[in-house]
Design a protein around this motif. Structure first.
Motif, PDB file in Angstrom:
ATOM      1  N   SER A  44      -9.854  -0.935  -2.571  1.00  0.00           N
ATOM      2  CA  SER A  44      -8.438  -1.148  -2.846  1.00  0.00           C
ATOM      3  C   SER A  44      -7.686   0.150  -2.646  1.00  0.00           C
ATOM      4  O   SER A  44      -8.196   1.220  -2.976  1.00  0.00           O
ATOM      5  CB  SER A  44      -8.263  -1.635  -4.292  1.00  0.00           C
ATOM      6  N   GLY A  45      -6.488   0.047  -2.123  1.00  0.00           N
ATOM      7  CA  GLY A  45      -5.616   1.213  -2.030  1.00  0.00           C
ATOM      8  C   GLY A  45      -4.833   1.366  -3.323  1.00  0.00           C
ATOM      9  O   GLY A  45      -5.021   0.619  -4.277  1.00  0.00           O
TER      10      GLY A  45
ATOM     11  N   ASP B 262      -6.906   1.353   1.958  1.00  0.00           N
ATOM     12  CA  ASP B 262      -6.603   0.015   1.472  1.00  0.00           C
ATOM     13  C   ASP B 262      -7.864  -0.831   1.453  1.00  0.00           C
ATOM     14  O   ASP B 262      -8.921  -0.413   1.944  1.00  0.00           O
ATOM     15  CB  ASP B 262      -5.531  -0.634   2.349  1.00  0.00           C
TER      16      ASP B 262
ATOM     17  N   GLN C 215       6.198   4.556   0.239  1.00  0.00           N
ATOM     18  CA  GLN C 215       6.079   3.100   0.199  1.00  0.00           C
ATOM     19  C   GLN C 215       6.795   2.433   1.367  1.00  0.00           C
ATOM     20  O   GLN C 215       6.408   1.348   1.778  1.00  0.00           O
ATOM     21  CB  GLN C 215       6.657   2.534  -1.109  1.00  0.00           C
TER      22      GLN C 215
ATOM     23  N   ARG D 257      -1.864   0.682  -5.556  1.00  0.00           N
ATOM     24  CA  ARG D 257      -0.912  -0.423  -5.636  1.00  0.00           C
ATOM     25  C   ARG D 257       0.296  -0.004  -6.464  1.00  0.00           C
ATOM     26  O   ARG D 257       0.193   0.840  -7.339  1.00  0.00           O
ATOM     27  CB  ARG D 257      -1.552  -1.658  -6.257  1.00  0.00           C
TER      28      ARG D 257
ATOM     29  N   THR E 293       0.828  -1.198   0.000  1.00  0.00           N
ATOM     30  CA  THR E 293       0.000   0.000   0.000  1.00  0.00           C
ATOM     31  C   THR E 293       0.863   1.249   0.000  1.00  0.00           C
ATOM     32  O   THR E 293       1.903   1.291   0.634  1.00  0.00           O
ATOM     33  CB  THR E 293      -0.916   0.013   1.239  1.00  0.00           C
TER      34      THR E 293
END
Length: 135
Positions: free
Chosen positions: A106-107, A59, A23, A109, A4
């Protein structure tokens, strides 16, 4: 999982907002977060000057929250790369960013651009994990 992207929000000396995708993030207990960031990045310079930051996490499974924190440099330079620095963000407050109308499926990616990038990223994350045990 290490997949994430967190979004770091800072302000410049002139009061201009700035966001930075991060990150390399790792928790240090329940009170702090460790991050790796490039020493010349605007977000890093803002953090050093202003200290107060926000980090947003989005996320899968409707993870949606932001952390207000106070930043302090703990290692400059990183032992992994001379252009990266390690910053500890002490948590002041955590707020939920969940909506009653929508949910996060979803976060953001990301993937590695090369094997060298993968090696560097894994090294930086391992450095954060080690520091989380020793700081």
């Amino acid at each position: 999982k290490g997949e994430t992207v967190a979004v770091l929000a800072t302000f410049s000396e002139k009061g201009l907002p700035h966001t930075t995708p991060i990150q390399s993030v790792y928790p240090k207990g329940l009170e702090s977060i460790l991050i790796s960031i490039h020493k010349d990045h605007t977000g890093y310079h803002n953090m050093v000057w202003q200290k107060k930051v926000m980090i947003c996490f989005l996320d899968e499974n409707n993870v949606a929250y932001s952390i207000l924190g106070r930043a302090g440099v703990v290692r400059a330079p990183s032992n992994v790369h001379p252009l990266m620095n390690v910053v500890r963000i002490d948590i002041i407050d955590i707020k939920s960013d969940r909506s009653v109308l929508t949910k996060v499926d979803s976060g953001v990616r990301w993937s590695y651009t090369s094997w060298e990038a993968e090696e560097l990223s894994k090294g930086l994350l391992n450095e954060l994990k080690d520091l989380a045990q020793t700081l």
